[in-house]
Design an enzyme around this catalytic site. Structure first.
Site, PDB file in Angstrom:
ATOM      1  N   ASN A   1       2.011  -2.241   3.192  1.00 26.81           N
ATOM      2  CA  ASN A   1       2.555  -0.904   3.436  1.00 26.81           C
ATOM      3  C   ASN A   1       4.072  -0.947   3.260  1.00 26.81           C
ATOM      4  O   ASN A   1       4.760  -1.664   3.985  1.00 26.81           O
ATOM      5  CB  ASN A   1       2.178  -0.469   4.857  1.00 26.81           C
ATOM      6  CG  ASN A   1       2.711   0.916   5.185  1.00 26.81           C
ATOM      7  OD1 ASN A   1       3.854   1.236   4.890  1.00 26.81           O
ATOM      8  ND2 ASN A   1       1.896   1.731   5.810  1.00 26.81           N
TER       9      ASN A   1
ATOM     10  N   HIS B   1       8.507   1.345   4.983  1.00 24.48           N
ATOM     11  CA  HIS B   1       9.822   1.087   5.586  1.00 24.48           C
ATOM     12  C   HIS B   1      10.891   0.731   4.560  1.00 24.48           C
ATOM     13  O   HIS B   1      12.074   0.744   4.881  1.00 24.48           O
ATOM     14  CB  HIS B   1       9.716   0.057   6.698  1.00 24.48           C
ATOM     15  CG  HIS B   1       8.936   0.614   7.860  1.00 24.48           C
ATOM     16  ND1 HIS B   1       9.177   1.881   8.347  1.00 24.48           N
ATOM     17  CD2 HIS B   1       7.912   0.120   8.583  1.00 24.48           C
ATOM     18  CE1 HIS B   1       8.328   2.137   9.332  1.00 24.48           C
ATOM     19  NE2 HIS B   1       7.542   1.090   9.482  1.00 24.48           N
TER      20      HIS B   1
ATOM     21  N   HIS C   1      -2.204  -2.084  11.775  1.00 24.99           N
ATOM     22  CA  HIS C   1      -1.196  -1.643  12.756  1.00 24.99           C
ATOM     23  C   HIS C   1      -0.801  -2.775  13.699  1.00 24.99           C
ATOM     24  O   HIS C   1      -1.622  -3.290  14.444  1.00 24.99           O
ATOM     25  CB  HIS C   1      -1.629  -0.430  13.595  1.00 24.99           C
ATOM     26  CG  HIS C   1      -0.437   0.194  14.263  1.00 24.99           C
ATOM     27  ND1 HIS C   1       0.356   1.151  13.663  1.00 24.99           N
ATOM     28  CD2 HIS C   1       0.144  -0.054  15.453  1.00 24.99           C
ATOM     29  CE1 HIS C   1       1.342   1.469  14.455  1.00 24.99           C
ATOM     30  NE2 HIS C   1       1.247   0.754  15.550  1.00 24.99           N
TER      31      HIS C   1
ATOM     32  N   ARG D   1       9.406  11.682   6.508  1.00 26.21           N
ATOM     33  CA  ARG D   1      10.487  10.864   7.069  1.00 26.21           C
ATOM     34  C   ARG D   1      10.792   9.615   6.243  1.00 26.21           C
ATOM     35  O   ARG D   1      11.871   9.085   6.313  1.00 26.21           O
ATOM     36  CB  ARG D   1      10.203  10.490   8.525  1.00 26.21           C
ATOM     37  CG  ARG D   1       9.124   9.479   8.718  1.00 26.21           C
ATOM     38  CD  ARG D   1       9.004   9.083  10.167  1.00 26.21           C
ATOM     39  NE  ARG D   1       8.478  10.196  10.966  1.00 26.21           N
ATOM     40  CZ  ARG D   1       7.846  10.023  12.124  1.00 26.21           C
ATOM     41  NH1 ARG D   1       7.723   8.808  12.627  1.00 26.21           N
ATOM     42  NH2 ARG D   1       7.375  11.043  12.799  1.00 26.21           N
TER      43      ARG D   1
ATOM     44  N   HIS E   1       2.402   6.058   3.155  1.00 29.28           N
ATOM     45  CA  HIS E   1       1.991   7.172   4.011  1.00 29.28           C
ATOM     46  C   HIS E   1       2.902   8.365   3.719  1.00 29.28           C
ATOM     47  O   HIS E   1       4.100   8.300   3.998  1.00 29.28           O
ATOM     48  CB  HIS E   1       2.125   6.723   5.480  1.00 29.28           C
ATOM     49  CG  HIS E   1       1.679   7.743   6.485  1.00 29.28           C
ATOM     50  ND1 HIS E   1       1.636   7.471   7.831  1.00 29.28           N
ATOM     51  CD2 HIS E   1       1.252   9.014   6.350  1.00 29.28           C
ATOM     52  CE1 HIS E   1       1.203   8.541   8.478  1.00 29.28           C
ATOM     53  NE2 HIS E   1       0.973   9.489   7.608  1.00 29.28           N
TER      54      HIS E   1
ATOM     55  N   GLU F   1      -2.049   6.847   2.802  1.00 27.35           N
ATOM     56  CA  GLU F   1      -2.338   7.276   4.174  1.00 27.35           C
ATOM     57  C   GLU F   1      -1.862   8.711   4.328  1.00 27.35           C
ATOM     58  O   GLU F   1      -0.770   9.052   3.874  1.00 27.35           O
ATOM     59  CB  GLU F   1      -1.584   6.395   5.177  1.00 27.35           C
ATOM     60  CG  GLU F   1      -2.058   4.966   5.191  1.00 27.35           C
ATOM     61  CD  GLU F   1      -1.221   4.108   6.129  1.00 27.35           C
ATOM     62  OE1 GLU F   1      -1.549   2.923   6.241  1.00 27.35           O
ATOM     63  OE2 GLU F   1      -0.259   4.615   6.720  1.00 27.35           O
TER      64      GLU F   1
ATOM     65  N   ARG G   1       3.992  11.398   5.007  1.00 29.36           N
ATOM     66  CA  ARG G   1       3.934  12.122   6.285  1.00 29.36           C
ATOM     67  C   ARG G   1       4.308  13.580   6.065  1.00 29.36           C
ATOM     68  O   ARG G   1       5.070  13.922   5.174  1.00 29.36           O
ATOM     69  CB  ARG G   1       4.895  11.499   7.290  1.00 29.36           C
ATOM     70  CG  ARG G   1       4.515  10.082   7.695  1.00 29.36           C
ATOM     71  CD  ARG G   1       5.396   9.636   8.840  1.00 29.36           C
ATOM     72  NE  ARG G   1       5.060  10.371  10.034  1.00 29.36           N
ATOM     73  CZ  ARG G   1       4.335   9.869  11.040  1.00 29.36           C
ATOM     74  NH1 ARG G   1       3.917   8.628  11.013  1.00 29.36           N
ATOM     75  NH2 ARG G   1       4.066  10.618  12.087  1.00 29.36           N
TER      76      ARG G   1
ATOM     77  N   THR H   1      -7.017   8.394  22.861  1.00 29.35           N
ATOM     78  CA  THR H   1      -6.152   7.716  23.842  1.00 29.35           C
ATOM     79  C   THR H   1      -5.592   6.418  23.268  1.00 29.35           C
ATOM     80  O   THR H   1      -4.517   5.990  23.643  1.00 29.35           O
ATOM     81  CB  THR H   1      -6.942   7.384  25.128  1.00 29.35           C
ATOM     82  OG1 THR H   1      -8.198   6.883  24.741  1.00 29.35           O
ATOM     83  CG2 THR H   1      -7.090   8.595  26.015  1.00 29.35           C
TER      84      THR H   1
ATOM     85  N   GLU I   1     -10.704   2.115   9.125  1.00 30.74           N
ATOM     86  CA  GLU I   1      -9.663   1.111   9.343  1.00 30.74           C
ATOM     87  C   GLU I   1      -9.503   1.015  10.851  1.00 30.74           C
ATOM     88  O   GLU I   1      -9.150   1.996  11.509  1.00 30.74           O
ATOM     89  CB  GLU I   1      -8.342   1.515   8.677  1.00 30.74           C
ATOM     90  CG  GLU I   1      -7.252   0.478   8.950  1.00 30.74           C
ATOM     91  CD  GLU I   1      -6.006   0.657   8.090  1.00 30.74           C
ATOM     92  OE1 GLU I   1      -6.112   1.092   6.926  1.00 30.74           O
ATOM     93  OE2 GLU I   1      -4.922   0.336   8.613  1.00 30.74           O
TER      94      GLU I   1
HETATM   95  N1  PXP Z   1      -2.579   1.050   8.818  1.00 35.42           N
HETATM   96  C1  PXP Z   1      -2.312   2.340   9.102  1.00 35.42           C
HETATM   97  C2  PXP Z   1      -3.415   3.336   9.044  1.00 35.42           C
HETATM   98  C3  PXP Z   1      -1.011   2.738   9.442  1.00 35.42           C
HETATM   99  O1  PXP Z   1      -0.756   4.032   9.701  1.00 35.42           O
HETATM  100  C4  PXP Z   1       0.013   1.776   9.454  1.00 35.42           C
HETATM  101  C5  PXP Z   1       1.414   2.179   9.761  1.00 35.42           C
HETATM  102  O2  PXP Z   1       1.547   2.426  11.093  1.00 35.42           O
HETATM  103  C6  PXP Z   1      -0.318   0.441   9.161  1.00 35.42           C
HETATM  104  C7  PXP Z   1      -1.620   0.109   8.842  1.00 35.42           C
HETATM  105  C8  PXP Z   1       0.719  -0.640   9.143  1.00 35.42           C
HETATM  106  O3  PXP Z   1       1.186  -0.862  10.430  1.00 35.42           O
HETATM  107  P1  PXP Z   1       2.394  -1.869  10.641  1.00 35.42           P
HETATM  108  O4  PXP Z   1       3.592  -1.233   9.984  1.00 35.42           O
HETATM  109  O5  PXP Z   1       2.518  -1.957  12.127  1.00 35.42           O
HETATM  110  O6  PXP Z   1       2.029  -3.157   9.997  1.00 35.42           O
END
Ligand code: PXP
Length: 246
Positions: free
Chosen positions: A6, A9, A198, A56, A50, A77, A52, A108, A158
């Site tokens: 991903n 960032h 995540h 952002r 992603h 995403e 959004r 939650t 996922e």
């Molecule tokens: N999978 C999904 C569905 C996500 O939304 C994210 C980003 O939060 C990630 C994986 C990757 O998470 P991380 O950046 O914490 O590795």
């Protein structure tokens, strides 16, 4: 097991500087396409971004760039919102992972509340599938959510590994891993395929590998953070060389 990287960032860092521009140049630093190429050359199996609703980090144009130029399959995403769905149907990434963005869509434990959003989600899932897009739902390792996910017709879930990643001690981590294991087993029994993501880091990935049936791990923050550290020395050296070369 496959790795989807991903790269949101990378765009987060770019947007710190270019947020005020209506359109960001595809070459603005750090260049997203350079990130795509680096991920590909390193041997990963997929690119995840992603888009959004608040834009952002990833911008619409990034999604098109990644779709046209990435050699690896693109996993987009997105929230199940009409606006983003319209874009996904035009872009046609290999895969879409539907994620929650608004508070009312979240369980939650942070995953998508498929139990509540069932009918609307089912329509979104089939609209995407009609365009040949593989659909995944980002959910907590909760049996009710897994059953509801299977009922939408999505191919994948996922599993949200956030609770596992944030466990405060070994006992809690083992408990969360057992939940992930049971969730993966139930999902496969219901005909679903399973990814996870995540909060997966260099220090906890070994433990995640013990969860059965996982096909792809989607990892972002930890890899991009590590990239800053392992690349910083070279970046400083290159700048010093340019400064000394006149
Ligand atoms: N999978 C999904 C569905 C996500 O939304 C994210 C980003 O939060 C990630 C994986 C990757 O998470 P991380 O950046 O914490 O590795």
């Amino acid at each position: 097991m496959k790795l989807g990287v991903n790269i949101d960032h990378v765009a987060t860092l770019r947007q710190v500087r270019y947020r005020s521009r209506r359109k960001v140049s595809p070459w603005a630093e750090p260049c997203l396409l350079d990130a795509v190429r680096a991920v590909e050359q390193a041997g990963a199996h997929g690119i995840t971004i992603h888009l959004r609703e608040d834009r952002r980090h990833i911008q619409d144009q990034d999604v098109w760039t990644a779709r046209r130029l990435a050699r690896l399959p693109l996993n987009l995403e997105m929230a199940a919102s009409p606006e983003i769905l319209r874009i996904a149907l035009k872009v046609r990434p290999a895969e879409v992972c539907i994620v929650p963005e608004r508070r009312e869509e979240v369980t939650t434990e942070g995953g998508l509340d498929v139990v509540r959003a069932g009918t609307r989600l089912r329509r979104t899932v089939s609209a995407l599938q009609e365009k040949g897009i593989v659909v995944s739902l980002f959910i907590a390792p909760d049996p009710a959510q897994i059953r509801a996910a299977a009922a939408t017709g999505a191919e994948f879930i996922e599993l949200h590994t956030g609770a596992f990643a944030e466990a405060r001690n070994a006992a809690q981590q083992a408990k969360e891993r057992t939940r992930l294991k049971r969730a993966a087993e139930l999902a496969v029994a219901l005909g679903l395929r399973v990814n996870a993501g995540h909060g997966i880091r260099y220090t906890n990935v070994g433990s995640i590998l013990k969860v059965p049936h996982l096909e792809t791990l989607n990892i972002g923050h930890s890899i991009v953070s590590r990239a800053v550290m392992v690349g910083l020395q070279q970046a400083v050296r290159e700048m010093l060389q340019r400064m000394q070369s006149r």
